[in-house]
Design a protein around this motif. Structure first.
Motif, short mmCIF file in Angstrom:
data_model
loop_
_atom_site.label_atom_id
_atom_site.label_comp_id
_atom_site.label_asym_id
_atom_site.label_seq_id
_atom_site.Cartn_x
_atom_site.Cartn_y
_atom_site.Cartn_z
N GLN A 16 34.74 49.79 18.36
CA GLN A 16 33.92 48.79 17.69
C GLN A 16 34.71 48.17 16.54
O GLN A 16 34.61 46.98 16.29
CB GLN A 16 32.63 49.42 17.17
N SER B 286 38.67 35.94 28.24
CA SER B 286 39.04 36.92 27.22
C SER B 286 40.00 37.96 27.77
O SER B 286 40.01 38.26 28.97
CB SER B 286 37.78 37.57 26.65
N ASN C 130 38.00 42.93 23.04
CA ASN C 130 38.23 41.72 23.85
C ASN C 130 38.43 40.54 22.93
O ASN C 130 37.69 40.35 21.98
CB ASN C 130 37.03 41.46 24.74
N GLN D 200 31.85 40.83 9.28
CA GLN D 200 31.74 41.68 10.46
C GLN D 200 31.47 43.12 10.08
O GLN D 200 30.50 43.71 10.52
CB GLN D 200 33.03 41.60 11.29
N GLU E 156 18.97 44.17 18.12
CA GLU E 156 19.43 43.20 17.12
C GLU E 156 18.57 41.96 17.21
O GLU E 156 17.98 41.67 18.26
CB GLU E 156 20.90 42.81 17.40
N ARG E 157 18.51 41.23 16.11
CA ARG E 157 17.80 39.94 16.11
C ARG E 157 18.75 38.90 15.56
O ARG E 157 19.69 39.21 14.85
CB ARG E 157 16.57 40.04 15.22
N ARG F 242 28.66 37.29 18.56
CA ARG F 242 29.57 38.37 18.93
C ARG F 242 29.41 39.61 18.08
O ARG F 242 29.53 40.73 18.59
CB ARG F 242 31.01 37.86 18.88
N SER F 243 29.14 39.45 16.77
CA SER F 243 29.04 40.67 15.97
C SER F 243 27.82 41.50 16.37
O SER F 243 27.90 42.72 16.47
CB SER F 243 29.04 40.36 14.48
N GLN F 244 26.71 40.80 16.61
CA GLN F 244 25.52 41.54 17.05
C GLN F 244 25.77 42.22 18.39
O GLN F 244 25.46 43.39 18.58
CB GLN F 244 24.32 40.58 17.20
N THR G 216 28.61 43.07 19.73
CA THR G 216 29.56 44.16 19.59
C THR G 216 28.84 45.45 19.24
O THR G 216 29.10 46.51 19.82
CB THR G 216 30.58 43.83 18.50
N LYS G 217 27.91 45.35 18.28
CA LYS G 217 27.18 46.55 17.89
C LYS G 217 26.33 47.08 19.04
O LYS G 217 26.26 48.29 19.26
CB LYS G 217 26.26 46.22 16.70
N ASN H 134 28.38 48.85 21.67
CA ASN H 134 28.96 50.10 21.20
C ASN H 134 27.98 51.26 21.41
O ASN H 134 28.38 52.41 21.47
CB ASN H 134 29.31 49.98 19.72
N GLN I 177 28.82 35.06 25.93
CA GLN I 177 29.58 35.86 24.96
C GLN I 177 29.55 37.35 25.31
O GLN I 177 30.50 38.07 25.01
CB GLN I 177 29.08 35.59 23.54
N ARG J 23 29.74 38.58 28.32
CA ARG J 23 30.81 38.79 29.30
C ARG J 23 32.18 38.65 28.63
O ARG J 23 33.11 39.36 28.99
CB ARG J 23 30.67 37.79 30.44
N GLU J 24 32.28 37.73 27.68
CA GLU J 24 33.56 37.57 26.96
C GLU J 24 33.93 38.84 26.22
O GLU J 24 35.10 39.16 26.04
CB GLU J 24 33.47 36.41 25.95
N LEU J 25 32.91 39.56 25.76
CA LEU J 25 33.18 40.80 25.04
C LEU J 25 33.41 41.97 25.99
O LEU J 25 33.54 43.11 25.56
CB LEU J 25 32.03 41.12 24.10
N GLY J 26 33.42 41.70 27.28
CA GLY J 26 33.77 42.73 28.24
C GLY J 26 32.61 43.58 28.71
O GLY J 26 32.81 44.62 29.32
#
Lengths: 351, 451, 402
Positions: free
Chosen positions: B37, B294, B301, B417, C213-214, C223-225, C227-228, C231, C253, C255-258
């Protein structure tokens, strides 16, 4: 004194000499502004019928309270605050949370208690809460001035909006708060538009008188001195910081009162009413009307409210763009004012 | 009074050091908790940080020259992004094929005006003594009108952008290549007559320029990237027009920087609302640029485009640094920032130099706007939001310092972030503004104070 | 500044107030003119509140256009016993505040008693208490929040409640073997309502929400939401979005984050704009939504006419729903014969059974909720297989029951 007391020189001469006419018009700009806007208001009321005019009157009263209160800060301390909507929101949310007694609300808000207070019990709480917030914020913001103050006040507005949106346990977030109570004195409930307008006008009157009292009292004279020359006033032994803080807090409390009124009027509030943009528009109203003039702020608010309706008559402009078009006009007005009349329509003092 | 300020500064340093240490410890602890993360957050932070850095760079350049906040800056960011949208509307989702001749005409007029003024300042002044002023006026008017009409053509025919712009691209490349070749030749053959060198470099420039022009004309794929350039230039031209048309007059009379701030607030309000009228207020994506896929890297990513954005930020920083430190123009800019009156007395044409600064500032903002637009999406209000972030980044980094702007931009991106690691994501904006207030209260000169 | 001016303004305001108080209460409107004159009969005046701008823009626009289509059909066929219908449109902008303003404008200035709309639940819930108090009928083809059922006697809708949608989503998640879920929700009343009912059913069945998340409506970077959320390693992601744009962007986004797990949602992220924004990333997205029956001939004709007139089709079900609303309104106006008779109109709605574009033989229960319609589960097709006809997805059938 009322501007009409000024002599109207050489109307005859102006017929022959256009330059003289322009000078005449310019020298009486205040008078023209008054006449035009009041004539506009009357015409509008006749054109659109009383029902909608009453609604607009209430909107005007609320904006006017906000503008007058913000003008205390901007006009008398020179601090251009873009965060005033935050105090407005605190007042609105306090009244809404304390008075809301929604029945079908339980479905969606499991954990939130309903207090069911009457409006006039909740309003002072909101005003005091806004005052306390203003003290805390003022102590921190006191050291900033000019453009840096503008930046942090942007921040205050955004922080307030995010709190309203995200502190769901108190504000119910995006759901908003329904069924805010209408004001009630004894058995008399202000639940129709006309009586509410009367109440709003009474509020406005109180705020105007209070501001007038502040401005003309010895306290106000010190404030004027601070604006003219802060250093010199400090040298004379006045606690400049305290004066500025006091007027900041008073102004915040007035804005909170307007907020309470607003919540009760619409009976529903959600965070979208307290966005940064509204605050920027409020600042434009104050600057448009003129700094350090109560009458100017009233006129500014009136212009603002009527501008939107006036926009509806612009040919070829679809209704959904009226709000945006008003924003364009306001923006252009601001630029023109700063270029030709930095004190605003009726103002005495420049930024 | 002074002693108190010094005391506060000292106290602020200690507090800031303590806070930084605490923040670092928190980040380290978090990284240990979940390295994946952390990597992803770092990538996210880099991509938004690059945009903030670009904004802060332009912002700090303008602010440290004229010392007032120009909120047009935000509108420039939105205009950069919406310019691309406007020119590539046929490739976008929900683009409604907005291409309004009136809008194009307004911008063409602005460009014509700016070019007329630039010609007046650069050529007219020099030739005044020798030539007939009427001829000069007519000539510069004609040139400006031609440029305006050309701009109008480009703006109204976005589908032929590559054809329309190929001559401009060719001429630009020809002049640039010719100049470079001439410079090199001059160094190599010291003492040779200028004429043959000039001819050789002119031929080289023309050949390369023509080749590039043909290359552009034959590649419809280049339209997107040409639209980037066009919208940056137009945003810059509007910045110059605002400075020359408005701020100059206000600065002559104003007692306070707030006058300009309010005037530019009016500009921002008007442009934001006008954008919402022309393009509607809902967010829209920009067309796909390169690098939209990506890559998986170290457990995170990142898109190629984000890497590109970081590259642009760093290149912008290096370019600006070179400009300010190494060129004559840079020295005059710095001189004006130090004391405008003195600079005027020394004989610097401050209006022109400040106009150039506004141009560069607006181009940086527009670039930031369109890069962030490609990365995520555009909406009319993005200008205000981006401007505030750029403003915060430059305050955090230290206003007036280019290094500070870059550091501040990336730091703000990272803090946003990592700050929401344990908080809900919707508090992101609150975090950045709290950081701002914290910095202003205890460390008003920022991380890297101006020298 | 002087006290004189202030006194003056209040002196001016007093006569204005008196005049306002003395004026007869119902605002005189042009249509209220006596019909004794030989001019043609005045049209029925019906209010429309849709979100023509703001986050519900697509819905409001489609809905408004479908209504215009239906109105033009009715008027071209001679109106209702010779009387035309006229729509007075106001923008409710998907916000309760603006809905209240629009509502006041419609009732005070235009004097309408029957309002079609609004497009958004939030706007609906804002205007509903006023409408209920004034005895004005509010009839929506789009608002889905469960609480609208309780909003009052004059509040109707042909849109299905999110309560059912939530149960269907919860069942679908469980049936697909999802046990841990991450949710991302737009901070609007509609999206919160959808999330709440879906999660409630999912948790009732034994599922667990591992991260939530909201996001506020005006952000474009999720992306930050995300990502969390990723995780926390959920089996699936659930998106509750109000705006198609944010719905599509979140899918992209993610899918972009994997993230390669399944994504579930309702209605919004399978809209045409959302799918276009998300592109290939949306492939395999499953959603519970209302969809038109391909065998329904009315529906097919409406879609055809709509395409012919506006050159596009999106959100077919909501389009049909808005279209049906107008026809139901016309039928009730025919029965009552008076556009000022809100009570008669309300009773007609309680009474009516309708067959139209969105279904056969549906009616309204005693809460004003539509009964006799149901949701479907759809799956988004790969980019190459999406066409205008299939709306980019294929229908998997009704929602499963455990």
């Amino acid at each position: 004194m009322f501007t009409g007391s000024r002599r109207l020189p050489g109307l005859k001469r102006s017929v022959r000499d256009p330059g003289a006419f322009i000078r005449l018009a310019r020298s009486n700009l205040e008078l023209w502004a008054n006449l035009v806007i009041i004539a506009w208001a009357v015409t509008f009321a006749i054109l659109q019928g009383t029902g909608f005019a009453i609604t607009l009157g209430t909107v005007f009263a609320i904006w006017a309270i906000l503008a007058v209160s913000l003008n205390l800060v901007v006009g008398f301390t020179g601090l251009l605050s873009v965060g005033h909507i935050g105090f407005f929101g605190i007042g609105a949310y306090t009244v809404a949370v304390l008075t809301s007694n929604a029945s079908y609300e339980q479905l969606r808000t499991e954990a939130i208690p309903t207090f069911g207070w009457p409006f006039f019990a909740a309003l002072p709480v909101g005003v005091v809460l806004a005052g306390l917030t203003a003290v805390a914020v003022g102590v921190v913001f006191n050291r900033f001035r000019d453009d840096i103050f503008v930046l942090v006040s942007f921040g205050f507005a955004i922080i307030c909006f995010n709190v309203f949106l995200n502190a769901r346990a108190v504000t119910r977030g995006a759901f908003g708060i329904h069924e805010v109570a209408k004001p009630q004195i004894g058995g008399w409930v202000f639940d129709d538009e006309l009586s509410f307008l009367a109440l709003a006008v009474v509020f406005l009157l109180v705020v105007v008188l209070l501001s007038w009292f502040i401005v003309t009292s010895s306290f106000g004279r010190v404030l004027t001195a601070i604006r003219e020359d802060e250093r010199a006033t400090e040298v004379f032994g006045y606690q400049v910081t305290h004066y500025k803080l006091t007027v900041w807090v008073l102004s915040a409390m007035m804005a909170a009162a307007a907020g309470g009124l607003f919540a009760s009027w619409t009976t529903f509030i959600d965070p979208n009413s307290f966005v940064l943009l509204e605050s920027i528009l409020l600042v434009s109203i104050v600057i448009l009307g003129g700094l350090a003039t109560i009458w100017g702020s009233l006129l500014g608010a009136m212009t603002f409210v009527l501008l939107e309706e006036g926009m509806r008559f612009v040919p070829g402009l679809p209704d959904q763009y009226v709000g945006q078009a008003r924003q364009v006009v306001l923006g252009v007005l601001l630029v023109l004012l700063m270029l030709f009349r930095p004190q605003g329509l009726l103002g005495r003092y420049r930024l | 009074m002074l002693r108190f300020a010094a005391y506060r500064e000292g106290q602020g340093r200690i507090l800031a050091a303590a806070l930084t240490t605490a923040a670092a410890a928190y980040v380290v602890w978090k990284i240990a908790e979940s390295p994946d993360q952390a990597v992803q957050f770092a990538f996210n932070g880099l991509s938004v940080g690059a945009v903030y850095a670009l904004l802060a760079l332009g912002f700090t350049l303008v602010y440290s020259t004229v010392w007032f906040f120009d909120l047009y800056y935000g509108a420039a960011a939105a205009m950069g992004a919406y310019g691309v949208f406007y020119l590539r509307t046929s490739e976008t989702v929900g683009g409604n094929h907005v291409n309004n001749p009136y809008v194009s005409a307004v911008f063409a007029l602005v460009v014509a005006g700016v070019i007329a003024w630039a010609l007046h300042e650069s050529l007219f002044r020099r030739l005044e003594r020798r030539s007939n002023p009427t001829t000069l006026r007519a000539a510069s008017g004609l040139l400006a009108a031609t440029a305006g009409i050309y701009t109008g053509f480009v703006l109204t025919n976005p589908d032929h952008l590559h054809m329309l712009l190929s001559p401009a691209a060719g001429v630009t490349v020809a002049v640039a290549v010719g100049g470079v070749v001439y410079g090199v030749l001059q160094r190599l053959f010291v003492g040779t007559a200028a004429a043959p060198l000039l001819i050789i470099s002119a031929i080289a420039g023309c050949v390369v320029g023509a080749y590039c022009g043909l290359l552009v004309a034959g590649a419809p794929g280049s339209r997107l990237y040409l639209s980037w350039i066009v919208s940056c230039l137009v945003a810059g031209a509007v910045g110059v027009a605002l400075y020359r048309g408005l701020y100059v007059y206000m600065r002559q009379r104003a007692r306070s920087p707030l006058i300009m701030l309010v005037a530019s607030l009016g500009v921002l309000l008007a442009i934001t609302a006008a954008t919402a009228i022309v393009f509607e207020s809902a967010p829209r994506p920009l067309p796909r640029a390169f690098g939209s896929d990506s890559w998986a890297l170290w457990g995170g990513n990142i898109k190629g485009f984000n890497v590109f954005t970081v590259g642009v930020a760093i290149a912008g920083f290096a370019g600006l640094l070179l400009l300010l430190k190494k060129t004559a123009l840079g020295r005059t800019i710095r001189a004006i920032g130090d004391d405008e009156e003195v600079a005027k007395v020394v004989g610097i044409n401050t209006t022109v130099v400040i106009a150039i600064v506004f141009f560069i500032g607006a181009v940086f903002a527009a670039a930031a706007g369109l890069l962030s637009g490609h990365d995520t999406a555009i909406q009319p209000r993005m200008g205000l939001l981006l401007m505030l972030k750029g403003w915060i980044a430059s305050v955090v980094g230290g206003i007036g310092n280019l290094y500070g702007a870059v550091v501040g931009g990336f730091a703000l991106g990272m803090v946003e972030q990592f700050g929401i690691w344990d908080l809900a994501g919707e508090w992101k904006d609150v975090i950045s503004f709290l950081i701002l207030i914290l910095f202003l209260s205890f460390w008003p000169r920022g991380l890297l104070p101006r020298g | 500044m002087s006290i004189w001016r202030v006194t003056l303004v209040f002196l001016l305001l007093i006569p204005a107030l008196v005049v306002a108080a003395c004026a007869d209460e119902p605002t005189p409107t042009p249509t209220a003119a006596p019909t004794a004159t030989p001019t043609p009969v005045p049209p029925f005046k019906i209010g429309v509140m849709e979100s023509l701008t703001g986050p519900g823009e697509t819905y409001g626009t489609v809905s408004n256009q479908a209504k215009q289509l239906a109105i033009d059909e009715i008027n071209a066929a001679g109106g209702i016993d010779g009387r035309m219908i006229e729509l007075v449109v106001e923008d409710s902008k998907c916000s309760a505040q603006d809905a209240i303003t629009a509502y006041r404008k419609l009732t005070d200035v235009d004097g309408v008693k029957i309002i079609l709309g609004t497009s958004c639940s939030g706007a609906m819930l804002g205007a509903a208490p006023l409408a209920e108090a004034d005895g004005v009928v509010l009839f929506s083809g789009l608002a889905t929040n469960p609480d609208i059922a309780e909003a009052g006697d004059y509040i109707f809708r042909t849109a299905m409640s999110d309560a059912q949608l939530g149960i269907d989503t919860g069942n679908l998640l469980w049936a697909d073997g999802i046990r841990t879920l991450a949710t991302i929700t737009e901070a609007t009343d509609y999206a919160e309502g959808v999330r709440r009912s879906s999660v409630a059913r999912f948790e009732e069945l034994g599922g667990e929400v591992v991260a939530e998340e909201r996001y506020p409506s005006d952000i474009t970077d999720f992306r930050s939401q995300l990502t969390k959320l990723f995780n926390a390693d959920p089996d699936a992601l659930h998106i509750a979005a109000q705006a198609e744009f944010s719905g599509g962007t979140i899918v992209k986004q993610s899918r972009e984050l994997g993230f390669d797990g399944p994504i579930y949602s309702e209605v919004v992220p399978v809209g045409a704009t959302a799918l276009e924004v998300a592109g290939e990333a949306a492939t395999g997205l499953k959603a519970v939504t209302a969809d038109l029956d391909p065998a329904n001939r009315v529906a097919q004709r409406v879609l055809q006419d709509f395409r012919a007139r506006y050159d596009y089709v999106t959100l077919p079900w909501y389009l049909g729903s808005a279209y049906d609303d107008v026809y139901i309104t016309a039928e009730c106006l025919k029965r009552t014969g008076d556009d000022q008779d809100a009570d008669g109109f309300r009773d007609c709605l309680y009474d009516i059974t309708w067959s139209g574009a969105i279904g056969e033989n549906y009616s309204f229960d005693d809460k004003g909720e539509v009964v006799g319609l149901s949701n479907l589960v759809v799956e988004v097709l790969p980019l190459s297989e999406r066409t205008e006809e299939n709306q980019g997805y294929r229908v998997l059938g009704g929602a499963p029951t455990p």
